[in-house]
Design a protein around this motif. Structure first.
Motif, PDB file in Angstrom:
ATOM      1  N   THR A 169      -4.809  10.081 -61.324  1.00  0.00           N
ATOM      2  CA  THR A 169      -4.277   8.792 -61.794  1.00  0.00           C
ATOM      3  C   THR A 169      -4.621   7.657 -60.837  1.00  0.00           C
ATOM      4  OG1 THR A 169      -2.197   9.298 -60.717  1.00  0.00           O
ATOM      5  CG2 THR A 169      -2.320   9.696 -63.080  1.00  0.00           C
ATOM      6  N   ASN A 200       5.071  -2.659 -71.003  1.00  0.00           N
ATOM      7  CA  ASN A 200       4.589  -1.278 -71.050  1.00  0.00           C
ATOM      8  C   ASN A 200       3.506  -1.114 -72.101  1.00  0.00           C
ATOM      9  OD1 ASN A 200       6.015  -0.096 -68.972  1.00  0.00           O
ATOM     10  ND2 ASN A 200       7.772   0.408 -70.250  1.00  0.00           N
TER      11      ASN A 200
ATOM     12  N   GLU B  16       9.879   8.061 -70.330  1.00  0.00           N
ATOM     13  CA  GLU B  16       9.232   6.798 -70.031  1.00  0.00           C
ATOM     14  C   GLU B  16       8.284   6.455 -71.164  1.00  0.00           C
ATOM     15  OE1 GLU B  16       7.770   4.654 -66.081  1.00  0.00           O
ATOM     16  OE2 GLU B  16       6.542   6.315 -66.673  1.00  0.00           O
ATOM     17  N   ILE B  17       8.205   5.157 -71.444  1.00  0.00           N
ATOM     18  CA  ILE B  17       7.278   4.743 -72.489  1.00  0.00           C
ATOM     19  C   ILE B  17       5.997   4.286 -71.826  1.00  0.00           C
ATOM     20  CG2 ILE B  17       6.907   3.156 -74.399  1.00  0.00           C
ATOM     21  CD1 ILE B  17      10.076   3.011 -74.441  1.00  0.00           C
ATOM     22  N   ILE B  18       4.937   5.003 -72.120  1.00  0.00           N
ATOM     23  CA  ILE B  18       3.642   4.647 -71.569  1.00  0.00           C
ATOM     24  C   ILE B  18       2.703   4.397 -72.728  1.00  0.00           C
ATOM     25  CG2 ILE B  18       1.644   5.476 -70.291  1.00  0.00           C
ATOM     26  CD1 ILE B  18       3.611   7.158 -68.625  1.00  0.00           C
ATOM     27  N   ASP B  19       2.137   3.187 -72.745  1.00  0.00           N
ATOM     28  CA  ASP B  19       1.191   2.867 -73.803  1.00  0.00           C
ATOM     29  C   ASP B  19       1.809   3.060 -75.185  1.00  0.00           C
ATOM     30  OD1 ASP B  19      -1.194   1.775 -73.290  1.00  0.00           O
ATOM     31  OD2 ASP B  19      -2.133   3.630 -72.611  1.00  0.00           O
ATOM     32  N   GLY B  20       3.086   2.781 -75.312  1.00  0.00           N
ATOM     33  CA  GLY B  20       3.755   2.904 -76.588  1.00  0.00           C
ATOM     34  C   GLY B  20       4.165   4.319 -76.949  1.00  0.00           C
ATOM     35  N   LEU B  45       6.527   8.422 -60.273  1.00  0.00           N
ATOM     36  CA  LEU B  45       6.890   8.830 -61.624  1.00  0.00           C
ATOM     37  C   LEU B  45       5.720   8.751 -62.600  1.00  0.00           C
ATOM     38  CD1 LEU B  45       9.036   9.839 -63.521  1.00  0.00           C
ATOM     39  CD2 LEU B  45       9.787   7.500 -63.870  1.00  0.00           C
ATOM     40  N   ALA B  46       5.029   7.622 -62.562  1.00  0.00           N
ATOM     41  CA  ALA B  46       3.886   7.484 -63.475  1.00  0.00           C
ATOM     42  C   ALA B  46       2.819   8.524 -63.162  1.00  0.00           C
ATOM     43  CB  ALA B  46       3.299   6.086 -63.366  1.00  0.00           C
ATOM     44  N   ASP B  47       2.603   8.720 -61.868  1.00  0.00           N
ATOM     45  CA  ASP B  47       1.632   9.724 -61.445  1.00  0.00           C
ATOM     46  C   ASP B  47       2.030  11.087 -61.992  1.00  0.00           C
ATOM     47  OD1 ASP B  47       0.462   7.751 -60.068  1.00  0.00           O
ATOM     48  OD2 ASP B  47       0.843   8.545 -58.071  1.00  0.00           O
ATOM     49  N   LEU B  50       1.727  11.306 -65.920  1.00  0.00           N
ATOM     50  CA  LEU B  50       0.334  11.405 -66.336  1.00  0.00           C
ATOM     51  C   LEU B  50      -0.274  12.709 -65.836  1.00  0.00           C
ATOM     52  CD1 LEU B  50      -0.762   7.740 -65.866  1.00  0.00           C
ATOM     53  CD2 LEU B  50      -0.895   9.061 -67.969  1.00  0.00           C
TER      54      LEU B  50
END
Ligand code: ZN
Ligand code: ZN
Lengths: 364, 168
Positions: A169, A200, B16-20, B45-47, B50
Motif C-alpha cells: 500500500t 472517502n 471503513e468505507i474505502i472508495d465507496g 488501519l488503511a494499510d 488493504l
C-alpha cells in the motif's frame, strides 16, 4: 555526551505557540516517506543482526545532514516507556514504533519538525511536520532531506515500481500526506459524517484521529492519501491540499452558521466547557479533550476574551497521560491522573471570564 | 466470530468505507495490537484493510504453486498472514500475483514519482550514450570520418567520466 530526551524536547508552551496558515482549523500538516535499504530484508523479516546493522548505518547518516545539526538520536531499547509515550503524544512516533525494542531507533531535529523512525515497518520512515496548512512546504523540505540522505544510503528502488516498501500500500512514492483538522463546527452541525463519506469517495482517507466518526475525541480528524503508486508526489500533495482547503471552507461555514442560527446552543456548549474545566476535580483525558476542543472553538470565534489559543494547544498536550506524569515527575495511576489533570485545568481557567457574545450587527 | 488473522476469538471489529466500498475486519486483541489498529497516527488501519483484502487476492492468483523469495525465503503464506512482503527482492518474486493487486490498490502500476538522483543520472547517461552511438554509426555510413572521429572522442570521454565517478 548523551542528552536525555526530556532535556531535548521543546516545552509544551513552545509547542502551543507555534502558528501556521489556517491554524484555527488545520492543526498540522505532515508528510511521511517510507524508504528501505537495498539488499536487506524489511524490519518485519530481518533478524536482530541485520536490524542492528541498518540502525548503525542509518542513524549516523541521518545525524550528519544539515537539517539535523542539533538532534536527539536514540535506540528504542534505551528509551523509558514514559518517554516513548511522550513522543507518541506529540505524534512524532507511531504506536507501533513505541512498541519496538532492540534494533529500532529515532532521530529527531531541534524544533521537532523532522523525525526519522528507523526500523518501524520500513527501514526508514522519514516524517516532516509543520503547524497549520503547509503541505507543499513540508513536501519540499522532506524531498530535499530525502535527496541528501539518498546520497549516503542505497535505497531499494525499482524503475517500474519506485521505492520498494514492506507493505504494497506504500509502494512507489512511499508517501503519506496528511493534515490534522479541528472540526467542531461540522460535528456540532451534524455534517461531519457527510464530509467524511464525500472525501472517502474521492479515494482519500478521513477518520477521527482518536476514535471514529462523530465520536472523534477533541473533534480532531485526519485526512490522508491512500494511493502511492502511479502519480507524482506533487500531484498527491496538490490533491490533499485541495481537499483540506474544501473542508476548511465547510468548517468555517459551519462555525458561522452556528453563530447565526444557533447562537444560544453555541454559547451553551462553550460556556459549559469553561464551567467544567474551571471547576471539576476529576476529569479523564477523553472528557478534557472534548471540552478543550469546545473552548478552542470559542476562542476562534472571539467568544473567549482573555483565553489564548496557544495556551489551549499547550493544554491539549499537557493533559495527555505521559505529559502529566512528566510534569509531576512521577508515575501516576489513572485515578491520580484524573485528579492532577483537573487541578491543572482549574489553575489555568482561573480568572477566565465567561462567554462574551459578539456585538449584534446594527442595521444602520 | 473468529479473528481474520489467527483462530482466536475476535474482539475488535472494524468498518471503513474505502472508495465507496464497505470493508469489515474482525481481529483478536493481540492481532489488533500487533497491527497497530489502536495507532493514533491512524496510518496503520488503511494499510491493514488493504493489506488483508489484497492478500486473499494474491493467494487466489497463485494457481496452486507456492512462490518463495530466493533472497529472504518469504512465501505467499507469509504474505497472507502479515499483509507485508519480506524484502525488496520479493517484488520480483511475486511480481505476477502482485500485479492485479496493485492495480486494485493504486492509481496505476507504474511509478511516476521521484527517482533517486544517481539513477536518474545513470538513466540519462545511458540515453545519451545510445544517442552518440547512433550518430557515430550514421556518420560512418555517410563516410563523414571527421565527424565520426569527433563522436568517438566524445564517447571515449564519456567512458572516462563514467569510470571516474565515485561509487556511492
Ligand atoms: Zn488474531
Ligand atoms: Zn524476499
Amino acid at each position: 555526551m548523551k542528552m536525555e530526551l526530556n532535556e531535548f524536547l521543546i516545552s509544551a508552551e513552545e509547542f502551543g505557540q507555534r502558528t501556521g496558515p489556517h491554524d484555527a482549523i488545520v492543526l498540522s500538516s505532515r508528510v511521511r516517506l517510507a524508504r528501505n535499504i537495498v539488499g536487506i530484508p524489511f524490519p518485519g523479516r530481518a533478524d536482530r543482526e541485520s536490524k542492528q546493522r541498518v540502525l548503525e548505518t542509518v542513524q549516523p547518516a541521518v545525524e550528519s545532514l544539515p537539517e539535523m545539526k542539533s538532534h536527539f538520536s536514540g535506540a528504542m531499547a534505551d528509551l523509558k516507556a514514559v518517554e516513548k509515550q511522550i513522543l507518541m503524544e506529540r505524534h512524532l512516533i507511531s504506536r507501533e514504533h513505541a512498541a519496538k525494542g532492540a534494533g529500532s531507533g529515532i532521530v529527531l531535529n531541534r524544533d521537532e519538525t523532522l523525525c526519522v523512525m528507523v526500523n518501524e515497518e520500513d527501514h526508514l520512515r522519514i516524517q516532516s511536520i509543520r503547524p497549520g496548512l503547509q503541505l507543499k512546504q513540508v513536501w519540499q523540505r522532506i524531498d530535499k532531506f530525502d535527496s541528501e540522505l539518498e546520497a549516503k544510503i542505497g535505497y531499494a528502488f525499482s524503475d517500474k515500481l519506485g521505492y520498494l516498501t514492506a507493505c504494497p500500500t506504500n509502494l512507489g512514492t512511499g508517501i503519506r500526506v496528511s493534515a490534522m483538522l479541528h472540526l467542531p463546527g461540522l460535528v456540532l452541525n451534524e455534517q461531519v459524517n457527510q464530509i467524511i463519506q464525500a472525501v472517502n469517495k474521492l479515494g482519500h482517507t478521513v477518520r477521527g484521529f482518536y476514535g471514529e466518526g462523530t465520536e472523534a475525541l477533541g473533534h480532531i480528524f485526519q485526512v490522508s492519501n491512500q494511493m502511492t503508486l502511479g502519480e507524482t508526489e506533487a500531484e498527491i500533495v496538490e490533491r490533499i491540499n485541495k481537499v483540506v482547503l474544501q473542508i476548511v471552507e465547510h468548517e468555517a461555514t459551519a462555525r458561522r452558521t452556528l453563530l447565526e442560527k444557533k447562537p444560544n446552543e453555541l454559547f451553551n456548549h462553550v460556556g459549559r466547557a469553561l464551567g467544567v474545566t474551571a471547576h471539576a476535580h476529576i476529569i479523564s483525558s477523553k472528557e478534557a479533550m472534548n471540552l478543550l476542543s469546545l473552548l478552542r472553538l470559542g476562542i476562534s470565534m472571539n467568544l473567549m476574551p482573555g483565553l489564548e489559543r496557544s495556551s489551549l494547544d499547550e493544554l491539549f498536550l499537557l493533559i495527555q497521560p505521559a505529559h502529566l506524569q512528566q510534569t509531576c515527575g512521577e508515575k501516576l495511576a489513572s485515578e491520580q491522573r484524573d485528579l492532577v489533570r483537573a487541578g491543572l485545568l482549574r489553575k489555568r481557567m482561573k480568572g477566565v471570564k465567561g462567554v462574551k457574545p459578539p456585538p449584534e450587527p446594527s442595521d444602520a | 466470530m473468529k479473528c481474520s488473522q489467527c483462530e482466536s476469538p475476535a474482539t475488535v471489529h472494524l468498518t471503513e468505507i474505502i472508495d465507496g466500498k464497505t470493508k469489515k475486519i474482525d481481529l483478536c486483541e493481540s492481532c489488533a495490537k500487533e497491527k497497530g489498529v489502536t495507532d493514533p497516527s491512524g496510518f496503520a488501519l488503511a494499510d491493514l484493510l488493504l493489506g488483508l483484502g489484497a492478500s486473499s487476492e494474491i493467494e487466489s492468483s497463485g494457481e496452486g504453486k507456492q512462490l518463495v523469495c530466493g533472497a529472504c525465503g518469504f512465501t505467499q503464506a507469509d504474505f497472507k498472514k502479515s499483509g507485508r512482503l519480506g524484502c525488496p527482492e520479493c517484488y520480483s518474486t511475486f511480481a505476477d500475483p502482485l500485479e492485479a493487486m496493485l492495480k486494485q490498490m493504486h492509481k496505476d502500476t507504474l511509478h511516476r514519482g521521484k527517482v533517486p538522483a544517481h539513477l536518474k543520472e545513470q538513466r540519462e547517461r545511458g540515453m545519451k550514450r545510445a544517442d552518440l552511438q547512433m550518430q557515430l554509426e550514421e556518420s560512418i555510413k555517410a563516410e563523414n570520418y571527421e565527424l565520426a572521429a569527433q563522436i568517438r572522442d566524445q564517447l571515449k570521454q564519456f567512458a572516462v567520466s563514467t569510470a571516474s565517478r565515485p561509487k556511492e
